[in-house]
Design a protein around this motif. Sequence first.
Motif, PDB file in Angstrom:
ATOM      1  N   ALA A   1       1.047  -1.199   0.001  1.00 49.97           N
ATOM      2  CA  ALA A   1       0.340   0.132   0.067  1.00 49.97           C
ATOM      3  C   ALA A   1       1.160   1.030   0.482  1.00 49.97           C
ATOM      4  CB  ALA A   1      -0.406   0.013   1.250  1.00 49.97           C
ATOM      5  N   ALA A   2       2.013   1.326   1.317  1.00 51.44           N
ATOM      6  CA  ALA A   2       3.211   2.269   1.065  1.00 51.44           C
ATOM      7  C   ALA A   2       3.733   2.515  -0.570  1.00 51.44           C
ATOM      8  CB  ALA A   2       3.849   2.352   2.260  1.00 51.44           C
ATOM      9  N   GLU A   3       4.127   1.487  -0.988  1.00 51.01           N
ATOM     10  CA  GLU A   3       4.691   1.492  -2.332  1.00 51.01           C
ATOM     11  C   GLU A   3       3.295   2.119  -3.468  1.00 51.01           C
ATOM     12  OE1 GLU A   3       7.573   1.589  -3.325  1.00 51.01           O
ATOM     13  OE2 GLU A   3       7.812   1.307  -0.644  1.00 51.01           O
ATOM     14  N   VAL A   4       2.371   1.544  -3.739  1.00 53.13           N
ATOM     15  CA  VAL A   4       1.229   2.000  -4.693  1.00 53.13           C
ATOM     16  C   VAL A   4       1.307   3.899  -4.366  1.00 53.13           C
ATOM     17  CG1 VAL A   4      -0.567   1.855  -4.990  1.00 53.13           C
ATOM     18  CG2 VAL A   4       0.315   0.010  -4.849  1.00 53.13           C
ATOM     19  N   LYS A   5       1.459   4.118  -2.981  1.00 51.67           N
ATOM     20  CA  LYS A   5       0.808   5.461  -3.119  1.00 51.67           C
ATOM     21  C   LYS A   5       1.133   6.453  -3.375  1.00 51.67           C
ATOM     22  CE  LYS A   5      -0.135   8.720   1.029  1.00 51.67           C
ATOM     23  NZ  LYS A   5      -0.961   8.280   2.306  1.00 51.67           N
ATOM     24  N   THR A   6       3.014   6.042  -2.795  1.00 49.64           N
ATOM     25  CA  THR A   6       4.356   6.244  -3.241  1.00 49.64           C
ATOM     26  C   THR A   6       4.373   6.565  -4.567  1.00 49.64           C
ATOM     27  OG1 THR A   6       5.603   5.910  -1.842  1.00 49.64           O
ATOM     28  CG2 THR A   6       6.569   6.634  -3.450  1.00 49.64           C
ATOM     29  N   LEU A   7       3.582   5.685  -5.443  1.00 44.92           N
ATOM     30  CA  LEU A   7       3.809   6.188  -7.245  1.00 44.92           C
ATOM     31  C   LEU A   7       2.941   7.106  -7.555  1.00 44.92           C
ATOM     32  CD1 LEU A   7       3.930   2.219  -8.421  1.00 44.92           C
ATOM     33  CD2 LEU A   7       5.829   4.350  -8.389  1.00 44.92           C
ATOM     34  N   GLY A   8       1.083   6.889  -6.173  1.00 44.36           N
ATOM     35  CA  GLY A   8       0.291   8.110  -7.198  1.00 44.36           C
ATOM     36  C   GLY A   8      -0.289   7.149  -7.928  1.00 44.36           C
ATOM     37  N   ALA A   9      -1.010   6.144  -8.385  1.00 40.04           N
ATOM     38  CA  ALA A   9      -1.409   5.256  -8.795  1.00 40.04           C
ATOM     39  C   ALA A   9      -2.948   5.284  -7.689  1.00 40.04           C
ATOM     40  CB  ALA A   9      -0.862   4.105  -8.726  1.00 40.04           C
ATOM     41  N   GLN A  10      -3.361   5.147  -9.164  1.00 41.14           N
ATOM     42  CA  GLN A  10      -4.966   5.121  -8.065  1.00 41.14           C
ATOM     43  C   GLN A  10      -6.126   3.920  -9.053  1.00 41.14           C
ATOM     44  OE1 GLN A  10      -6.397   7.401  -6.094  1.00 41.14           O
ATOM     45  NE2 GLN A  10      -4.734   7.966  -5.974  1.00 41.14           N
ATOM     46  N   ARG A  11      -4.951   3.471 -10.103  1.00 42.96           N
ATOM     47  CA  ARG A  11      -5.989   2.022 -10.735  1.00 42.96           C
ATOM     48  C   ARG A  11      -4.931   1.321 -10.925  1.00 42.96           C
ATOM     49  NH1 ARG A  11     -10.655   3.671 -12.716  1.00 42.96           N
ATOM     50  NH2 ARG A  11     -10.791   2.312 -14.729  1.00 42.96           N
TER      51      ARG A  11
END
Length: 350
Positions: A24-34
Amino acid sequence: MKFTHESLPQRVRFATGEAAAAVAAEVKTLGAQRVMVIAGEREAEIAARVTADVPVVLHHDEVVMHVPVAVAERARERAAEAGADALVCVGGGSTTGLAKAVALTTGLPIVAVPTTYAGSEATDVWGLTSDGTKRTGVDRGVLPRSVVYDATLLTSLPGEMSVASGLNALAHCVDSMWGPRVDPIDQVNAAEGIRGLAAGLPLVADDSASVDGVEQTLYGAYLAAVAFASAGSGMHHKICHVLGGMFDLPHAQTHAVVLPHVLAFNAPSAPEAETRMAAAFGAASAVEGLARLRTRLSAPKALKDYGMPEDGIAAAVAPILAAIPDNNPTPVTEENLTALLTAAWAGEEN
């Protein structure tokens, strides 16, 4: 001493039991939403757990060994249809390989969550198979932005598969000792990778749920992959890629079978590398150390046991000769390569 070493830009999170929070933290860092999640049916439950707090728009489970081009194209189409802006892959080398195939043409960033010791997650190497031929390449765009290692995700991996996958990682270490771009830093990483794998694999073989064993093996597998990404693919991997593509052989088991034959072939011509490997195994020689470990693990022995036909030996010689790097320690000929493949096919001891 003169060399140029480049480290790949990647973040690694190594924390037992914390995969979901880390992903979750890594996806948030990427700014990904989909997010498109790539995981085979066997990893579906694990994938659901580790992506529970991620904005997932698509679960894709068509994962096939050696990544056939048609499979890659379908995954790319699904990513485009879903409007995915990032990939999370949960699984072994085939799963990571499919994510890389999607990233290769789309540029989507990858967060990799390994459930085997394949090591693909730490390299910028991609591979695709078509008409019985496996093509590989190097592209910085397929390197996962981050890797989440969680030992608890591998405790359900069967002992036999753990052994084969771990020996595949060991093959990365051995090949890195004389890869086409090898440097002293690669050899240090590879030697420490051997030490970690030799320490962890017996524990995992005895008890696949041993967290300590999995952690040691994962640590060694990661260092193996880092060394391999820098040093490049050597004789061992060229053999295995040709055989895997031609005869659809299981990836990890093929590597486990071929490894001792390549080590015995090259070690006499690479004394410095041999000394490093022997020390990492804690043995008088690298060949002896690997043989002792393989005996301890009841490792796979013969290519014929995994579906390779005997007449495939002759058919494989020419494409393998064409692929082996020029700097291989021992000069490779049609005769000595045929002898090596014959021994690996039959399961002969070195």
